[in-house]
Design a protein around this motif. Structure first.
Motif, PDB file in Angstrom:
ATOM      1  N   UNK A   9       0.724  -0.909  -0.019  1.00 45.18           N
ATOM      2  CA  UNK A   9      -0.202  -0.185  -0.569  1.00 45.18           C
ATOM      3  C   UNK A   9       1.255   1.658  -0.528  1.00 45.18           C
ATOM      4  N   UNK A  10      -0.148   2.422  -0.774  1.00 44.77           N
ATOM      5  CA  UNK A  10       1.717   3.119  -0.731  1.00 44.77           C
ATOM      6  C   UNK A  10       1.666   4.635   0.268  1.00 44.77           C
ATOM      7  N   UNK A  11       2.065   4.913   0.808  1.00 37.72           N
ATOM      8  CA  UNK A  11       2.199   5.944   1.459  1.00 37.72           C
ATOM      9  C   UNK A  11       2.736   7.639   0.529  1.00 37.72           C
ATOM     10  N   UNK A  12       2.815   8.317   1.412  1.00 33.23           N
ATOM     11  CA  UNK A  12       2.797   9.813   0.994  1.00 33.23           C
ATOM     12  C   UNK A  12       3.345  10.446   1.548  1.00 33.23           C
ATOM     13  N   UNK A  13       4.087  11.427   2.251  1.00 36.91           N
ATOM     14  CA  UNK A  13       5.163  11.831   3.169  1.00 36.91           C
ATOM     15  C   UNK A  13       4.320  13.576   2.505  1.00 36.91           C
ATOM     16  N   UNK A  14       3.641  13.984   3.621  1.00 34.24           N
ATOM     17  CA  UNK A  14       2.811  15.185   3.958  1.00 34.24           C
ATOM     18  C   UNK A  14       3.997  16.310   3.706  1.00 34.24           C
ATOM     19  N   UNK A  15       3.578  17.131   2.549  1.00 32.28           N
ATOM     20  CA  UNK A  15       4.450  18.152   2.695  1.00 32.28           C
ATOM     21  C   UNK A  15       3.991  18.984   2.311  1.00 32.28           C
ATOM     22  N   UNK A  16       4.262  20.662   3.951  1.00 34.93           N
ATOM     23  CA  UNK A  16       3.365  21.445   4.111  1.00 34.93           C
ATOM     24  C   UNK A  16       2.892  22.420   3.114  1.00 34.93           C
ATOM     25  N   UNK A  17       2.291  23.348   2.691  1.00 36.95           N
ATOM     26  CA  UNK A  17       1.794  24.220   1.638  1.00 36.95           C
ATOM     27  C   UNK A  17       2.422  25.044   1.916  1.00 36.95           C
ATOM     28  N   UNK A  18       2.946  26.009   3.243  1.00 37.22           N
ATOM     29  CA  UNK A  18       2.880  26.846   4.199  1.00 37.22           C
ATOM     30  C   UNK A  18       4.853  27.325   3.414  1.00 37.22           C
ATOM     31  N   UNK A  19       5.081  27.975   2.406  1.00 30.68           N
ATOM     32  CA  UNK A  19       6.643  28.638   2.953  1.00 30.68           C
ATOM     33  C   UNK A  19       7.174  28.748   3.795  1.00 30.68           C
ATOM     34  N   UNK A  20       8.117  28.171   2.622  1.00 28.26           N
ATOM     35  CA  UNK A  20       9.731  27.587   4.141  1.00 28.26           C
ATOM     36  C   UNK A  20      10.632  28.447   4.119  1.00 28.26           C
ATOM     37  N   UNK A  21      11.409  28.427   4.998  1.00 26.81           N
ATOM     38  CA  UNK A  21      12.672  29.975   5.825  1.00 26.81           C
ATOM     39  C   UNK A  21      13.494  29.077   6.239  1.00 26.81           C
ATOM     40  N   UNK A  22      14.498  28.475   5.748  1.00 23.77           N
ATOM     41  CA  UNK A  22      15.752  28.226   6.197  1.00 23.77           C
ATOM     42  C   UNK A  22      17.007  29.026   7.032  1.00 23.77           C
ATOM     43  N   UNK A  23      17.023  28.557   8.132  1.00 22.09           N
ATOM     44  CA  UNK A  23      17.932  28.673   8.368  1.00 22.09           C
ATOM     45  C   UNK A  23      19.607  29.373   8.859  1.00 22.09           C
ATOM     46  N   UNK A  26      14.939  23.882  -1.456  1.00 22.18           N
ATOM     47  CA  UNK A  26      13.727  23.673  -1.112  1.00 22.18           C
ATOM     48  C   UNK A  26      13.102  25.222  -0.878  1.00 22.18           C
ATOM     49  N   UNK A  27      14.239  26.235  -0.047  1.00 17.36           N
ATOM     50  CA  UNK A  27      13.401  26.784   1.000  1.00 17.36           C
ATOM     51  C   UNK A  27      12.969  28.129  -0.613  1.00 17.36           C
ATOM     52  N   UNK A  28      11.588  29.167   0.090  1.00 15.16           N
ATOM     53  CA  UNK A  28      11.573  30.078  -0.357  1.00 15.16           C
ATOM     54  C   UNK A  28      11.850  31.039  -0.001  1.00 15.16           C
ATOM     55  N   UNK A  29      12.679  31.045   1.181  1.00  9.54           N
ATOM     56  CA  UNK A  29      13.295  32.182   1.760  1.00  9.54           C
ATOM     57  C   UNK A  29      14.701  32.244   3.060  1.00  9.54           C
ATOM     58  N   UNK A  30      15.750  32.258   2.306  1.00  8.05           N
ATOM     59  CA  UNK A  30      16.787  31.966   2.819  1.00  8.05           C
ATOM     60  C   UNK A  30      16.964  32.667   4.133  1.00  8.05           C
ATOM     61  N   UNK A  31      17.332  32.750   5.539  1.00  2.00           N
ATOM     62  CA  UNK A  31      17.406  33.236   6.446  1.00  2.00           C
ATOM     63  C   UNK A  31      18.759  33.105   6.995  1.00  2.00           C
ATOM     64  N   UNK A  32      20.026  34.298   6.817  1.00  2.00           N
ATOM     65  CA  UNK A  32      20.935  34.089   6.212  1.00  2.00           C
ATOM     66  C   UNK A  32      21.828  34.645   7.674  1.00  2.00           C
ATOM     67  N   UNK A  66       1.708  31.808   0.038  1.00  2.00           N
ATOM     68  CA  UNK A  66       0.447  30.848   0.895  1.00  2.00           C
ATOM     69  C   UNK A  66       0.924  31.443   2.017  1.00  2.00           C
ATOM     70  N   UNK A  67       0.140  32.186   2.855  1.00  2.00           N
ATOM     71  CA  UNK A  67       0.760  31.980   4.132  1.00  2.00           C
ATOM     72  C   UNK A  67      -0.743  31.806   5.606  1.00  2.00           C
ATOM     73  N   UNK A  68      -1.650  30.803   4.834  1.00  2.00           N
ATOM     74  CA  UNK A  68      -2.292  30.084   5.105  1.00  2.00           C
ATOM     75  C   UNK A  68      -2.412  28.186   5.286  1.00  2.00           C
ATOM     76  N   UNK A  69      -3.039  27.701   5.957  1.00  2.00           N
ATOM     77  CA  UNK A  69      -2.278  26.200   6.412  1.00  2.00           C
ATOM     78  C   UNK A  69      -3.869  25.951   5.198  1.00  2.00           C
TER      79      UNK A  69
END
Length: 474
Positions: free
Chosen positions: A1-15, A95-101, A178-181
């Motif tokens: 049975x297939x499994x799917x890793x749930x990815x967030x639909x929110x923007x991703x900020x990487x530190x 993967x990030x939408x925004x990089x926080x350096x 999109x900042x709404x879940x």
């Protein structure tokens, strides 16, 4: 049975940043919880850590990462932890939408900061430059403009100075994202499953094998995993949250820092135990290629005391000589060593080859269903009436002395909870011996199974004038 890793639909900020610039401290401050380990030791963060941040009604996902450009990566060390930490950090940049350096006012502008700036400029990603620890050194942060990343924002992650301004800037830059879940999927409650075991039994390898991807760093070095790593997935129309945890060993073997301060290991173990207690199910991972230890037995008892359901994973069984006799001997050894977990299913796995790992999620859902099973009140009454008629509670001396009498059991009912808890109401002060409680538990389990789940029976002594008195037994 297939499994799917749930990815967030929110923007991703990487530190992103060097080691010891305060990335994990900032991460914890932004998500308003202590999820990442923080210490003065370089290279504390290894795996990626994800959390949810909210500001001015807007939400975004944030990722903490290990330091990059710390060691030269060569063909000889591509299997090392350093290489894997570097690899994970570079992956999150992509993967990030925004990089926080993040850079450090205390250290000033260093050559590694320049290297990281060059790397992230090439990605053409949105970038915010933040200078941490400004409360420790009232120095001009304008030197960081030399990185060519615009006006730096001064902050003190530990105290929160400037963090509000930083959050304002993040929301401003993400205003077109999109900042709404999405509620239709993530509104469902996930089954929380902790992967528990001693160091180096293959917990992280097991998680990667279940997912079919390298989600977490794996190494033969003990305590590679330092803090719980959560992965949300969908399997057979159910949400499951798998939590990889740091290995747990005896307290006596866990070193302490100066003045008994908590070490990275002791903090990680504390987080593992906390994750276990918040779970519904534990995957109890054992190294099947070696004899089980007293620490394995202690962990098993910790799982029972935590009230979670349990699936025993005998990992690395591929290292045994492959024969039907050996497999049967291993099954027998597991059952005998953990006789107090006789209700728990046992899966023989090899995380390295993936053998039998595909069976685990189906078993998780089966155990979860059993855990939430509710027995009809009439059925339970008929069973317990029969059991007490067949063998009444033995006569005992009352708590305050006197002649021997039986416990006066008025009612037995199942509490409405997410685990099987049965309440025995008595209206006299005669104790019910543990042997009789086991008799009731064994017979309830024989009838209703509660596969993989510990049963708890609680005796509640009511006053004689209880208005709930409906009859007597004994």
């Amino acid at each position: 049975m297939p499994l799917t890793t749930i990815k967030s639909n929110l923007p991703l900020v990487a530190i992103i940043g060097r080691v010891n610039v305060g990335k994990s401290t900032l991460f914890n401050k932004l998500i308003e919880q202590r999820k990442a380990l923080v210490s003065k030791s370089p290279g504390t963060t290894r795996d990626l850590n994800f959390g949810l941040a909210e500001w001015s009604g807007k939400k975004f996902e944030i990722a903490d990462s290990g330091g990059i450009f710390e060691k030269k990566i060569t063909a000889k060390n591509h299997d090392t932890i350093d290489f894997q930490v570097e690899k994970k950090a570079r992956e999150i940049i992509e993967r990030a939408d925004l990089i926080l350096f993040l850079v450090d006012a205390q250290s000033g502008l260093l050559a590694k900061d320049r290297l990281i700036a060059q790397l992230i400029k090439k990605t053409k990603k949105l970038i915010i430059l933040a200078v941490n620890k400004i409360d420790q050194h009232n120095k001009d942060i304008s030197e960081f403009k030399k990185l060519g990343l615009g006006q730096p924002i001064g902050i003190a992650a530990a105290s929160g100075v400037g963090v509000g301004d930083l959050m304002d800037e993040i929301i401003k830059i993400l205003k077109h994202k999109n900042t709404k879940t999405l509620k239709q999927k993530n509104a469902r409650i996930a089954v929380r499953v902790s992967i528990i075991g001693r160091p180096n039994v293959g917990k992280s390898s097991l998680l990667n094998a279940i997912l079919g991807e390298e989600r977490v760093i794996v190494s033969p070095i003990p305590h590679t995993t330092r803090e719980p790593q959560n992965t949300l997935l969908e399997f057979d129309s159910h949400l499951i949250e798998l939590i990889d945890t740091a290995g747990i060993r005896k307290k006596a073997k866990i070193s302490t820092g100066r003045h008994n301060q908590a070490t990275l290991e002791s903090q990680g173990v504390g987080m593992s135990i906390a994750a276990l207690k918040k779970s519904e199910i534990a995957l109890f991972v054992l190294n099947a290629s070696e004899n089980f230890s007293s620490q394995d037995a202690e962990l098993a008892r910790l799982i029972i005391e935590s009230g979670v359901s349990v699936i025993i994973i005998a990992n690395k069984y591929d290292l045994l000589e492959k024969s039907t006799e050996n497999v049967k001997a291993l099954q027998s050894y597991v059952n005998n060593f953990f006789h107090f977990l006789s209700f728990a299913p046992v899966v023989l796995t090899s995380a390295d080859t993936g053998r039998n790992c595909q069976k685990i999620l189906s078993l998780v859902l089966e155990v979860y269903k059993e855990r939430r099973k509710q027995i009809l009140a009439a059925e339970l009454k008929n069973l317990t009436d029969y059991l007490m008629k067949k063998m009444p509670p033995p006569k005992q001396t009352k708590i305050f002395g006197g002649r021997k009498r039986r416990a006066f059991i008025q009612e037995i009912y199942q509490k409405t909870t997410d685990r099987p808890i049965f309440i025995i109401e008595t209206i006299n002060k005669v104790k019910i011996p543990e042997s009789y409680l086991r008799y009731l538990e064994n017979n309830i389990r024989a009838r209703y199974k509660f596969f993989g789940t510990p049963i708890k029976i609680v005796v509640d002594r009511l006053p004689m004038s209880s208005s709930r008195k409906r009859g007597s037994h004994g």
